[in-house]
Design a protein around this motif. Structure first.
Motif, PDB file in Angstrom:
ATOM      1  N   ALA A 183      50.654  68.783  49.825  1.00 23.53           N
ATOM      2  CA  ALA A 183      50.458  68.852  48.367  1.00 23.53           C
ATOM      3  C   ALA A 183      50.563  67.463  47.733  1.00 23.53           C
ATOM      4  N   ILE A 184      51.563  66.714  48.135  1.00 23.44           N
ATOM      5  CA  ILE A 184      51.724  65.358  47.597  1.00 23.44           C
ATOM      6  C   ILE A 184      50.543  64.475  47.989  1.00 23.44           C
ATOM      7  N   MET A 185      50.120  64.588  49.246  1.00 18.64           N
ATOM      8  CA  MET A 185      48.994  63.787  49.717  1.00 18.64           C
ATOM      9  C   MET A 185      47.716  64.156  48.965  1.00 18.64           C
ATOM     10  N   PRO A 252      47.111  75.632  58.571  1.00 11.36           N
ATOM     11  CA  PRO A 252      47.226  76.492  57.393  1.00 11.36           C
ATOM     12  C   PRO A 252      48.306  76.028  56.414  1.00 11.36           C
ATOM     13  N   ALA A 253      49.388  75.420  56.917  1.00  7.71           N
ATOM     14  CA  ALA A 253      50.406  74.886  56.007  1.00  7.71           C
ATOM     15  C   ALA A 253      49.835  73.741  55.172  1.00  7.71           C
ATOM     16  N   GLY A 259      45.877  73.511  48.414  1.00 14.10           N
ATOM     17  CA  GLY A 259      45.625  74.471  47.345  1.00 14.10           C
ATOM     18  C   GLY A 259      46.519  74.227  46.141  1.00 14.10           C
ATOM     19  N   LEU A 260      47.785  73.890  46.397  1.00 15.99           N
ATOM     20  CA  LEU A 260      48.689  73.549  45.290  1.00 15.99           C
ATOM     21  C   LEU A 260      48.240  72.273  44.589  1.00 15.99           C
ATOM     22  N   ALA A 261      47.834  71.262  45.363  1.00 17.97           N
ATOM     23  CA  ALA A 261      47.447  69.984  44.788  1.00 17.97           C
ATOM     24  C   ALA A 261      46.195  70.099  43.925  1.00 17.97           C
TER      25      ALA A 261
END
Length: 453
Positions: A183-185, A252-253, A259-261
């Protein structure tokens, strides 16, 4: 073959040697000149499947945990006397003592585990955005997830709660860290020129593969867990099996984090469900295989209590998989329905054109916009038909509606049809071939493309 070395405590030499004689074991005895706690050292070769039985016999003869027992793998043993031992102890299963030691070795220190996990996630996230399967597989070589998955099951079977708890903790926190890292990336990359500003990650095949989980994904996880347990028991291929386990979890993780990002909760949730299902399936299959292989706690008196604990854990994990399998079942069913509808639509339209046998008219392409989510939401399928037609050919004004009525009648579902036309010119020497995927001799331009819907 294994070479077992045992330090015999003072006063126990006679009972130990008698026990070995009763088992038909050839041994060598050496005087011990150390601190005085032990009177001798005995060593003997034994097949891997016989180590556990012999050690239990020595325990009954007085070899306790405060003694030293060393089990060494041997490269080569040259002797005709080993055939009797091999016949007596067939099979390839290692002892529970070796299993415990291997499980400890597989679970790295926390700093090492998270360092490799984060690096693996960064590489996997890059592979997802590049749609590169090779990059994703390379990331799996780095991922250290096999150790915690196996140690959690081994700790449960051998009644080592500390090992089991650490294995579960590392798996859960590791995958949460992987999601956060991706997400951060993804958020940072959106602020750069490395990816297009209007990128829709749902159109990337490697991402889409992880956002439509079905029952085939469950088979991957179950197979990976079984392969991991088997590789530890047989001592073969653990590195490659670790790649298979990581493939079921890290991509998948990383997809969930992306998806969050990118502000796509549907992508994040679907990929997170796949992660959770795979995690449970890997642990379940490994736990069952270890139990069926006959491994028991190091303290034999705790077997019945551990047996009940193992059964309860298997039931809880199985219930979790069953609940999450509702999602997998829904995705599997809707995917099958969407693909079946697409195939039936193309077949119906092709048959309609073939039966009409219209000169100067050719069905160029049919596409169906119908996703599994549309089935769940009740949305109508959208059918786009592209037709090649001669310049002087008259086009029926209600052709799109004719297609709509025909598909609705044949397939029993409302549909929205959009028809586009390409004006074509065909040379007399080479007539158009309807079996080609496009038009031969077509001269098309934006002004020659007309749509009716």
């Amino acid at each position: 073959m294994r070479l077992v070395q045992v330090l015999i405590p003072e006063g126990k030499q006679e009972s130990v040697l008698t026990a070995l004689d009763a088992q038909g074991i050839d041994y060598a005895v050496f005087d011990e000149v150390g601190r005085g706690d032990f009177e001798a050292m005995v060593q003997f070769p034994v097949p891997p499947s016989g180590v556990e039985t012999i050690l239990e016999t020595l325990t009954d003869a007085g070899i306790q945990e405060h003694s030293y027992t060393i089990v060494l793998p041997t490269e080569t043993v040259v002797s005709q006397r080993l055939s009797a031992l091999t016949e007596r102890f067939p099979g390839l299963r290692i002892s529970r003592e070796e299993l415990y030691a291997r499980a400890q070795d597989l679970a790295p220190a926390n700093s090492t585990f998270f360092a490799f996990l984060i690096l693996s996630t960064i590489i996997a996230t890059t592979g997802l955005l590049l749609d590169s399967a090779a990059t994703i597989i390379g990331a799996m070589v780095v991922a250290p997830l096999m150790g915690p998955a196996i140690s959690a099951s081994v700790g449960t079977i051998l009644d080592d709660q500390r090992m089991a708890s650490r294995g579960v903790t590392l798996q859960v926190t590791g995958l949460l860290a992987a999601i956060a890292t991706a997400a951060i990336m993804g958020w940072l990359l959106q602020e750069t020129i490395l990816i297009p500003p209007d990128l829709d990650i749902r159109t990337i095949p490697q991402v889409a593969e992880r956002t439509s989980p079905n029952f085939l994904s469950l088979f991957l996880a179950l197979g990976s867990g079984l392969a991991g347990a088997l590789s530890i028991m047989r001592g073969a291929g653990s590195a490659l099996v670790g790649v298979a386990i990581a493939v079921a979890l890290i991509p998948p993780a990383a997809t969930s984090g992306l998806g969050l990002a990118f502000g796509l909760p549907g992508v994040a949730i679907a990929a997170a469900v796949l992660v959770l299902v795979n995690l449970l399936a890997i642990n379940l299959s490994a736990l069952i295989l270890f139990y069926l292989s006959g491994f028991k706690p190091l303290d034999a008196g705790k077997f019945e209590g551990v047996k009940a604990s193992v059964f309860s854990r298997i039931v809880v994990i199985a219930i979790g998989i069953a609940v999450l399998s509702i999602v997998l079942g829904a995705v599997t069913w809707t995917t099958f329905q969407a693909q079946s509808y697409e195939q039936q639509t193309k077949t119906e339209l092709q048959q309609q054109f073939t039966q009409a046998d219209l000169r100067g008219v050719e069905l160029v392409r049919t596409t169906v916009d119908y996703e599994p989510a549309d089935i769940l939401l009740g949305n109508e399928p959208e059918v786009n038909v592209l037709i090649g037609i001669s310049r002087d050919q008259t086009v029926p004004p209600d052709l799109a509606q004719q297609f709509d009525d025909h598909l609705t009648e044949q397939l029993g579902q409302d549909v929205a049809v959009r028809v586009g036309f390409i004006e074509e010119q065909v040379s007399e020497e080479e007539p158009p071939n309807p079996h080609l995927g496009g038009l031969r001799g077509v001269q098309g331009s934006p002004s020659g493309l007309r749509y009716y819907s």
